[in-house]
Design a protein around this motif. Structure first.
Motif, mmCIF file in Angstrom:
data_model
loop_
_atom_site.group_PDB
_atom_site.id
_atom_site.type_symbol
_atom_site.label_atom_id
_atom_site.label_comp_id
_atom_site.label_asym_id
_atom_site.label_seq_id
_atom_site.Cartn_x
_atom_site.Cartn_y
_atom_site.Cartn_z
ATOM 1 N N ALA A 1 0.692 -1.337 0.350
ATOM 2 C CA ALA A 1 0.220 -0.151 0.365
ATOM 3 C C ALA A 1 0.429 1.626 0.086
ATOM 4 N N VAL A 2 1.692 1.263 0.552
ATOM 5 C CA VAL A 2 2.822 1.902 1.373
ATOM 6 C C VAL A 2 3.759 3.109 0.170
ATOM 7 N N ALA A 3 4.141 1.884 -0.620
ATOM 8 C CA ALA A 3 4.774 1.657 -2.167
ATOM 9 C C ALA A 3 3.604 1.958 -3.232
ATOM 10 N N THR A 4 2.382 1.821 -3.220
ATOM 11 C CA THR A 4 1.486 2.231 -4.852
ATOM 12 C C THR A 4 1.930 3.959 -4.475
ATOM 13 N N LEU A 5 1.303 4.357 -3.316
ATOM 14 C CA LEU A 5 1.569 5.543 -2.430
ATOM 15 C C LEU A 5 2.337 6.043 -3.382
ATOM 16 N N GLY B 1 -0.535 18.894 -3.511
ATOM 17 C CA GLY B 1 0.541 17.814 -3.299
ATOM 18 C C GLY B 1 0.615 16.851 -1.724
ATOM 19 N N LYS B 2 -1.113 16.562 -1.914
ATOM 20 C CA LYS B 2 -1.021 15.973 -0.656
ATOM 21 C C LYS B 2 -2.201 14.216 -1.054
ATOM 22 N N LEU B 3 -2.169 13.589 -0.119
ATOM 23 C CA LEU B 3 -3.246 12.739 -0.588
ATOM 24 C C LEU B 3 -5.046 12.969 -0.470
ATOM 25 N N SER C 1 -15.442 10.769 -13.289
ATOM 26 C CA SER C 1 -14.809 11.916 -13.519
ATOM 27 C C SER C 1 -13.565 11.927 -12.794
ATOM 28 N N LEU C 2 -12.877 10.734 -11.471
ATOM 29 C CA LEU C 2 -11.756 10.222 -11.638
ATOM 30 C C LEU C 2 -10.429 10.208 -12.472
ATOM 31 N N ILE C 3 -11.343 10.104 -13.599
ATOM 32 C CA ILE C 3 -10.425 9.027 -15.205
ATOM 33 C C ILE C 3 -9.187 9.897 -15.151
ATOM 34 N N THR C 4 -9.521 11.642 -15.348
ATOM 35 C CA THR C 4 -8.671 12.759 -16.008
ATOM 36 C C THR C 4 -7.809 12.920 -15.518
ATOM 37 N N VAL C 5 -7.870 12.789 -13.827
ATOM 38 C CA VAL C 5 -7.554 13.152 -12.135
ATOM 39 C C VAL C 5 -6.463 12.393 -12.406
ATOM 40 N N LEU C 6 -6.616 11.183 -12.813
ATOM 41 C CA LEU C 6 -5.492 9.554 -11.912
ATOM 42 C C LEU C 6 -4.908 9.532 -13.387
ATOM 43 N N VAL D 1 0.381 19.000 -7.932
ATOM 44 C CA VAL D 1 1.570 19.043 -7.050
ATOM 45 C C VAL D 1 2.253 17.817 -6.985
ATOM 46 N N ARG D 2 3.305 17.305 -7.421
ATOM 47 C CA ARG D 2 4.324 16.343 -6.815
ATOM 48 C C ARG D 2 4.010 15.651 -5.811
ATOM 49 N N GLY D 3 3.266 14.755 -5.199
ATOM 50 C CA GLY D 3 3.029 14.475 -3.697
ATOM 51 C C GLY D 3 1.249 13.998 -4.302
ATOM 52 N N PHE D 4 0.574 14.780 -4.942
ATOM 53 C CA PHE D 4 -0.516 13.706 -4.297
ATOM 54 C C PHE D 4 -0.811 12.397 -5.177
ATOM 55 N N ASN D 5 -1.398 11.810 -4.932
ATOM 56 C CA ASN D 5 -2.621 10.791 -5.050
ATOM 57 C C ASN D 5 -3.719 10.715 -4.302
ATOM 58 N N LEU D 6 -3.940 9.657 -4.358
ATOM 59 C CA LEU D 6 -5.570 9.221 -3.688
ATOM 60 C C LEU D 6 -5.652 7.786 -3.306
ATOM 61 N N ILE D 7 -6.248 7.941 -2.087
ATOM 62 C CA ILE D 7 -6.366 6.192 -0.944
ATOM 63 C C ILE D 7 -8.101 6.310 -1.113
ATOM 64 N N ALA D 8 -8.980 5.451 -1.988
ATOM 65 C CA ALA D 8 -10.370 4.874 -2.006
ATOM 66 C C ALA D 8 -10.471 3.640 -1.642
#
Length: 366
Positions: A74-78, A155-157, A173-178, A195-202
């Motif tokens: 999980a951490v490596a994915t982020l 640049g956050k989660l 609507s998340l497809i373009t974001v991701l 910004v670098r560092g951004f990612n998403l947890i669902a």
């Protein structure tokens, strides 16, 4: 912790506030490479979730009890450009893990979207302050960013709870974001780039009713990690004991004698009914309609503590938890009542050391 507006103590502090000391201690000793905008290295994030001891003797409490590899993946994915999808039946700590990952990585677990059947695109993208929109026309000042958009800009989660409860067309609507790491804002003829560092947890589960499957296009943007139910009785007892202790302190409930025994009993009942088999493997039992998750066991025991503290003799007893177990098991009165009676009469009635629990459970049932 207190609310900023009222100054009154809050019922539950955010993870980054409740465990601020541990996070600060980890940051002090963390000399490993950190991805852009991360507060800790991936190694230190894993230590924060799994627990450990730092060189100065500081103890980091485990936030997740389970396979280490799950947390590492999980951490490596982020740390990559793929979003993280935590999947599991209700009560497998998906929300808990999501919150603590965001707290450790970004120092902010509050960029949260709660998925429901009524969640609209504006919750994932942006909305408008209509008073300013009418007065000034489309502008950045009139735009109301979603938690996802704020996470992109900072640049956050970002966190999305119960993604599969959100209608499929809104999910997409998340497809373009991701994929593109950008969110177009056509009303302003512009966009917001992540910004670098951004990612998403669902988080998502496939057990409850009212879920919407992810499209193949969206699912490809996620790395999926399945959170299992606790593997052993002792592991689940440890989880319940720790969380009950934390909740009890937050609610200012006294620590009561008898807690360990009753926690083990509740977890044993839940596991046997969940598995359809007694712990010794000798007797098959029917399973009820509910999930009987670890989270429900925590609620049952916490409620029992409140009963014992306020209406009992100060000792957590079988009668204090039996009523909660009955309520968790008997969700469908027509079907579950028979399942519960069969279990009581076929398993617990003659089980050594369980007569007080059996009688208390029978009193709730009759």
């Amino acid at each position: 912790m207190s609310d900023e507006m009222t100054g009154l103590p809050v019922l539950r502090a955010h993870a980054e506030e409740a465990f601020a000391g541990e996070l600060a201690a980890l940051a002090k000793w963390d000399d490993r490479p950190r991805p852009p905008s991360w507060r800790l290295s991936p190694w230190a994030v894993a230590v924060y979730l799994l627990g450990g001891e730092l060189p100065d003797g500081t103890l980091v409490s485990p936030k997740y009890v389970g396979p280490r590899r799950i947390v590492e993946v999980a951490v490596a994915t982020l740390a990559t450009d793929r979003a993280l999808l935590l999947v599991g039946v209700p009560g497998t700590a998906k929300t808990w893990v999501s919150e603590h990952l965001a707290a450790a990585v970004s120092g902010d677990s509050t960029l949260l979207v709660q998925g429901t059947a009524g969640t609209g695109e504006e919750s994932l993208r942006y909305g408008w302050n209509y008073a300013r929109l009418l007065a000034e026309g489309p502008s950045r000042a009139a735009l109301v960013p979603s938690p996802v958009l704020r996470a992109m800009a900072q640049g956050k989660l970002a966190r999305i709870e119960e993604l599969t409860r959100i209608p499929a067309d809104v999910q997409d609507s998340l497809i373009t974001v991701l994929s593109e790491k950008t969110l177009p804002i056509p009303e302003l003829s512009g966009e917001t780039q992540a910004v670098r560092g951004f990612n998403l947890i669902a988080t998502a589960n496939d057990r409850d009713r009212g879920i919407h499957e992810l499209s193949s296009a969206l699912r490809r943007r996620f790395s999926t990690v399945v959170l299992p139910l606790p593997a052993t009785l002792d592991e689940e007892v440890e989880i319940v004991s720790r969380r009950v202790g934390q909740l009890g302190r937050a609610l200012e409930l006294p620590e009561l004698p008898g807690g360990a025994q009753e926690i083990r009993r509740v977890v044993t009942v839940f596991r046997e009914l969940r598995d359809g088999l007694t712990a010794d493997g000798r007797t098959r039992v029917r399973t009820p309609s509910g999930t009987l998750s670890t989270a429900e066991a925590i609620s049952v025991v916490t409620n029992g503590l409140a009963l014992a503290a306020h209406f009992g003799d100060g000792v957590l007893r079988a009668a204090d938890v039996a009523v909660g177990v009955h309520g968790a098991v008997v969700r469908d009165l027509a079907a579950d009542r028979a399942v519960w009676r069969d279990y009581l009469e076929g398993v617990l009635r003659d089980r050594d050391g369980w007569q007080d629990f059996y009688r208390a459970a029978r009193d709730c049932t009759d």
